[in-house]
Scaffold this active site. Structure first.
Site, short mmCIF file in Angstrom:
data_model
loop_
_atom_site.label_atom_id
_atom_site.label_comp_id
_atom_site.label_asym_id
_atom_site.label_seq_id
_atom_site.Cartn_x
_atom_site.Cartn_y
_atom_site.Cartn_z
N SER A 188 0.84 -1.19 0.00
CA SER A 188 0.00 0.00 0.00
C SER A 188 0.87 1.24 0.00
O SER A 188 2.08 1.18 0.27
CB SER A 188 -0.88 0.01 1.26
OG SER A 188 -1.56 1.22 1.43
N TYR A 201 -2.66 -1.33 10.11
CA TYR A 201 -2.59 -1.41 8.65
C TYR A 201 -1.18 -1.09 8.17
O TYR A 201 -0.62 -1.79 7.32
CB TYR A 201 -3.60 -0.43 8.04
CG TYR A 201 -3.81 -0.60 6.56
CD1 TYR A 201 -4.60 -1.62 6.07
CD2 TYR A 201 -3.23 0.28 5.65
CE1 TYR A 201 -4.82 -1.78 4.71
CE2 TYR A 201 -3.43 0.15 4.29
CZ TYR A 201 -4.23 -0.89 3.82
OH TYR A 201 -4.43 -1.03 2.47
#
Length: 337
Positions: A188, A201
């Site tokens: 990401s 995350y």
């Protein structure tokens, strides 16, 4: 300071432009190969499946949501490929291993694994429970590890079976294969920079990055015909915001929760999932080590390269300035009755 700005400008010029390569024919790279995709029920996973089907790549699709998975398969009707589906929880190591074996039994080979499934959690470090942290890591990181570990030996064997005679090649140490193999792991933008409320995350996506970059180096040394690419998408239009978990602890740092938080998150997700999937396939076909998707990912990556310790403050200041310069919406006149 001027030197810093010049360096950042140079880095931005190198990273920001997105030259469309959609006219480049990558279909031969994928045609008559077999790709396995996790999280194929929606978003980038679904779009990867559609693009690959158009290029004649056979598919093994998995997702935890059976209804969405069936919808993806229905979209592939009419393409001259074989496609099979499996309802799968990627955090279950035995289930992932069984899926990989089933893919081999179904197709007789496998060339690509796209470890795409992922989830999100918004919480402060103090406010997150151990079980919430484990939920994110089990899917985002261990799911990638399980997929890589289960499919890598199968992919290597599938590619090795296509090794060709190298006697006429100038480099006698090089190995030649008629088919390709690739591990594609989705990290990401948050695998490049850290953000408040995203510690779990961030941790999972930074872990995917380190895991994949190490794997890539090992595969390069082995010269086995298999490679690896780490993908760093920015804000892609997917369902990840709608399925995210969270808690009220982020109120302590001035952030919103509930439906407002989801709407705010979705505003950040602007990049088309189909185009993102195409860029991923381009990166794999051209054997890129890292693929940044979206100008947001490219810009933030450039900033953190130039200011590795101060990027968070610089990005916060830029965000505040952007909001300040944003034109105020004209207020509608209030006509009382």
């Amino acid at each position: 300071m001027r030197n810093h700005m010049a360096t950042m400008a140079s880095s931005l010029r190198r990273h920001l432009p997105i030259a469309s390569q959609q006219n480049h024919d990558i279909a031969p790279y994928y045609r008559d190969h077999v790709a396995a995709i996790t999280g194929a029920g929606s978003g980038m996973g679904r779009e990867l499946a559609i693009h690959l089907a158009k290029m004649g790549c056979h598919l093994a699709l998995s997702d935890i949501n059976p209804e969405q998975l069936a919808q993806t398969k229905a979209l592939l009707i009419g393409y001259d490929i074989d496609a099979c589906t499996t309802v799968l929880d990627v955090s279950d190591q035995k289930a992932v291993a069984a899926w990989a074996e089933a893919v081999m039994n179904e197709h007789g080979k496998v060339n690509f694994i796209f470890n795409n499934a992922g989830v999100a959690l918004y919480s402060t470090v103090e406010g997150s429970s151990i079980s919430e942290l484990e939920w994110v890591m089990d899917i985002n990181f261990w799911g990638v590890v399980y997929g890589t570990k289960a499919f890598l030996p199968l992919i290597k064997n599938s590619v090795k079976a296509t090794e060709t005679d190298n006697s006429n090649h100038t480099d006698k140490n090089a190995r030649q294969f008629s088919k390709h193999g690739h591990i594609v792991n989705i990290s990401s933008l948050f695998g490049l920079t850290a953000q408040p409320s995203q510690s779990a995350y961030n941790a999972s996506k930074f872990a995917v990055r380190g895991f994949t970059e190490s794997l890539r180096q090992e595969l390069d040394i082995q010269r086995c015909g298999v490679s690896a690419t780490c993908i760093h998408p920015g804000g892609i239009k997917t369902n990840i915001a709608n399925s995210a978990r969270g808690n009220d602890s982020i109120n302590d740092i001035g952030m919103r929760t509930g439906p407002k938080a989801i709407r705010s998150f979705n505003k950040f997700l602007k990049f088309d999932a189909s185009e993102a999937a195409w860029l991923i396939l381009q990166a794999v076909a051209t054997n890129q080590r890292r693929c940044l998707i979206g100008n947001d990912a490219k810009m933030i990556d450039a900033v953190q390269r130039v200011f590795p310790s101060a990027y968070s403050q610089i990005l916060n200041d830029a965000n505040k300035l952007s909001r300040k310069l944003k034109p105020q919406r004209a207020k509608k006149p209030n006509h009382g009755r």
